[in-house]
Design a protein around this motif. Structure first.
Motif, PDB file in Angstrom:
ATOM      1  N   TYR A 302       0.825  -1.196   0.000  1.00 36.23           N
ATOM      2  CA  TYR A 302       0.000   0.000   0.000  1.00 36.23           C
ATOM      3  C   TYR A 302       0.868   1.258   0.000  1.00 36.23           C
ATOM      4  O   TYR A 302       0.535   2.243  -0.626  1.00 36.23           O
ATOM      5  N   SER A 303       1.935   1.212   0.757  1.00 41.58           N
ATOM      6  CA  SER A 303       2.694   2.432   0.974  1.00 41.58           C
ATOM      7  C   SER A 303       3.713   2.715  -0.114  1.00 41.58           C
ATOM      8  O   SER A 303       4.302   3.776  -0.150  1.00 41.58           O
ATOM      9  N   MET A 305       4.878   3.215  -4.191  1.00 36.23           N
ATOM     10  CA  MET A 305       4.307   3.836  -5.380  1.00 36.23           C
ATOM     11  C   MET A 305       4.865   3.125  -6.597  1.00 36.23           C
ATOM     12  O   MET A 305       5.991   2.644  -6.602  1.00 36.23           O
ATOM     13  N   PHE A 590      -0.909   5.563  -8.851  1.00 34.78           N
ATOM     14  CA  PHE A 590      -1.215   4.721  -7.707  1.00 34.78           C
ATOM     15  C   PHE A 590      -2.105   3.558  -8.123  1.00 34.78           C
ATOM     16  O   PHE A 590      -2.977   3.705  -8.984  1.00 34.78           O
ATOM     17  N   GLU A 594      -3.348   1.483  -3.254  1.00 38.71           N
ATOM     18  CA  GLU A 594      -2.603   2.635  -2.770  1.00 38.71           C
ATOM     19  C   GLU A 594      -3.520   3.846  -2.591  1.00 38.71           C
ATOM     20  O   GLU A 594      -3.403   4.593  -1.622  1.00 38.71           O
TER      21      GLU A 594
END
Length: 626
Positions: A302-303, A305, A590, A594
């Motif tokens: 998720y964090s 890119m 994203f 994300e």
């Protein structure tokens, strides 16, 4: 209060008398609900109360029983029931013709089927509310009765408990069914039981309520509900098949938001596990423990890119709308096309970033076309395409693109198919309509029989008549979205506090959360709502959409009569990427995960900063300021 557990071969006890204090409390609740002016809930409340009053009138207070299992919908109908029942008795007392006005008032009767897998918190709520509101509870032992046999005992017992001749179908059960429930198909507010069940009437007072209505009702009137809902549970089954809703997980293992914070109501049952399918380790891990977000998906963090790839959203085409017409600027005609464009484009995830209104002036139109083409990917014009002298859009597009006007053969042929002339001769007005910029291409976005849309480079020319424009812009929005339409990641937070109190909080959050957009909208004169805050996740890392578009070019497909594949209508735009590090950084996008993480991070920070109890609800519906 009475709690009657029915074991094997036991009789259903007679109804119990209602405590006077609880009757008066319920009557006060009815007056509060009936006088509610909350525009979000008023209509739904009145419909529900009217439905229940009709049920008590048709079936009698002794024959209306509520299903009460401790879930949020059951809690809602419980309080609606007791309010309506108190009002029914009050109305009967006021009737001089009704000789039953001195009858004993019966406590609201509710029904519960015991479940060995029940959450202890649910059982606690049931016992507390039965006592608090003086309810007449009939609880069927799980070892002795199924749902069908328990109802059959109630129906038969109702018939035998009265000396009068009465059909067993005169029993009515009040349910918390909503139209989004799997079993709601084909039901109305009053629906007879299925043929495999005992004969009774199903009463569905909240059938037209949404998930948001239920939570707004419970929280607005401070009605007690199961504590599990404050821990992220959104739909309660048994301890064996129910987990907190994954959509309510806070970022980085911070626990779960309460159920009323769910913005995507389609995820209401996401925490319910299929009883026929064993949950995977990953599902259990994500639902039961507050793990780090990075651990939920092994393949995509998720964090982190990423550039546009599998699972990414991709760079979205930005659109500018040019409204052409003296009548708009003079106030002679309402501009409804801007709203139609905004709704259609947003529904397809295509950003509308600029709207300009210009008069029927050649120089003004040309100047704005050239300016807008530099600012957005796609320009849409509205108006000025008719056969009269003041329709100068075609001439303006021609001048802006340095493309001479010519008699367009394909458009001429199309007009002949729509003409009443036997020899195929075009009128002067039709000749003007067929005279288009030389670079123009016809796009059949709704099929070859429909009127085509003209595309000149990155300019789409649409009519100004609202009925025609609305149809065209919907088709164009679908076309621009491509075959991987962007799914908006956003939410709306409805607050009871004024915008001035929110402003310092938002100013701080804007700096800390650069990958989302915040919006704040004051409500003036609303009895409950003072401010609405919106949060929408960016699909790309760049600071603004306009800066991102400068490293992309629009080269969408041209739809002509020769196009044989329907899929060509939604072909994806080609994105011209440069090899420079700067350009690649601007095009970085994203993934949906994300975007969801960025949204949740911003929402979590906002909730932490807001005063307690200031959040009325979180909605997924688009709102309109009235």
């Amino acid at each position: 209060m009475t709690w009657n557990t029915i074991h094997c071969d036991a009789d259903v006890p007679p109804p119990s008398e209602w405590n006077l204090r609880q009757y008066e409390d319920a009557l006060g609740l009815y007056n509060t609900l009936h006088s509610c002016q909350d525009r979000y809930l008023k209509h739904e409340l009145h419909r529900a109360l009217k439905c229940l009053l009709e049920a008590y009138r048709l079936y009698g207070p002794e024959n209306v029983i509520g299903s009460y299992n401790g879930g949020k919908d059951a809690v809602a109908i419980l309080h609606l029931m007791r309010a309506a029942k108190a009002q029914y008795y009050y109305m009967r007392q006021q009737s001089e013709e009704d000789d039953r006005s001195s009858d004993v008032k019966l406590a609201p009767r509710v029904l519960y089927f015991e479940n060995k897998g029940e959450f202890p918190q649910v059982v606690d709520l049931l016992h507390e509310t039965v006592k608090e509101y003086d309810l007449d509870m009939i609880a069927f032992s799980q070892d002795a009765y199924s749902f069908a046999t328990g109802l059959e005992l109630l129906v038969d017992g109702s018939e035998e408990s009265d000396n009068k001749t009465r059909s067993p179908s005169q029993l009515a059960f009040v349910l918390g069914t909503r139209s989004s429930d799997p079993n709601a198909k084909g039901q109305g507010q009053f629906s007879p039981s299925s043929d495999w069940m005992p004969p009774f009437m199903r009463v569905n007072p909240i059938l037209d309520w949404t998930y948001g209505h239920v939570w707004h009702f419970l929280r607005k009137f401070n009605l007690p509900y199961c504590s599990l809902y404050d821990e992220g549970y959104t739909s309660l089954g048994s301890v064996h098949d129910t987990r907190p809703c994954p959509s309510l997980a806070k970022p980085n293992g911070g626990g779960y938001w309460p159920a009323y914070m769910l913005s995507d109501w389609g995820q209401e049952r996401a925490g319910r596990q299929n009883s026929n399918k064993k949950a995977s380790k990953k599902e259990v891990k994500a639902s039961c423990t507050n793990v780090e977000i990075d651990d939920i998906d092994d393949e995509s963090s998720y964090s982190s890119m990423s550039t546009a790839s599998n699972g990414s959203i991709g760079v979205q085409r930005t659109v500018g709308l040019l409204i052409i017409g003296d009548e708009i600027l003079k106030g002679q005609t309402n501009d409804t096309n801007t709203n139609a464009a905004a709704l259609a484009l947003r529904a397809n995830g295509v950003p509308l970033t600029r709207v300009v209104v210009v008069p029927d002036d050649l120089d003004e139109i040309v100047s704005e076309l050239r300016s807008m083409r530099r600012a957005v990917d796609v320009v849409v014009t509205s108006g000025g395409v008719g056969p009269t002298h003041d329709d100068v859009t075609m001439l303006s597009v021609s001048a802006a693109l340095n493309s001479p006007l010519v008699l367009h053969q394909e458009m001429s042929d199309f007009l002949r198919t729509k003409s009443d002339s036997n020899d195929g001769t075009l009128t002067d007005a039709q000749i003007k309509m067929a005279t288009l910029p030389d670079c123009g291409k016809l796009c059949y976005l709704a099929g070859k029989e429909d009127w085509p849309t003209l595309k000149c480079d990155n300019i789409f020319v649409l009519p100004g008549v609202p009925q025609f424009f609305e149809k065209k812009i919907k088709n164009l929005a679908t076309y621009l979205a491509g075959d991987q339409p962007y799914k908006a990641c956003s939410c709306k937070i409805v607050l009871s506090i004024e915008e001035m109190s929110v402003a310092p909080i938002l100013n701080k959050l804007v700096e800390n959360h650069p990958y989302v957009s915040f919006g704040s909208y004051p409500f003036v004169g609303h009895p409950e709502i003072n401010t609405v805050v919106t949060i929408e996740a960016h699909e790309c890392e760049g600071p603004t959409r306009s800066s991102r578009r400068r490293s992309s070019t629009f080269s969408g497909p041209i739809i002509t009569e020769d196009s044989s594949e329907p899929s060509a209508l939604v072909a994806t735009a080609s994105i011209a990427r440069t090899s420079s590090n700067t350009a690649r950084h601007e095009l970085r996008t994203f993934t949906q995960q994300e975007m969801d993480f960025n949204l949740k991070s911003a929402l979590n920070s906002l909730i932490d900063e807001l005063p307690k109890s200031s959040v009325l609800r979180v909605d997924n519906e688009d709102f309109r300021l009235e």
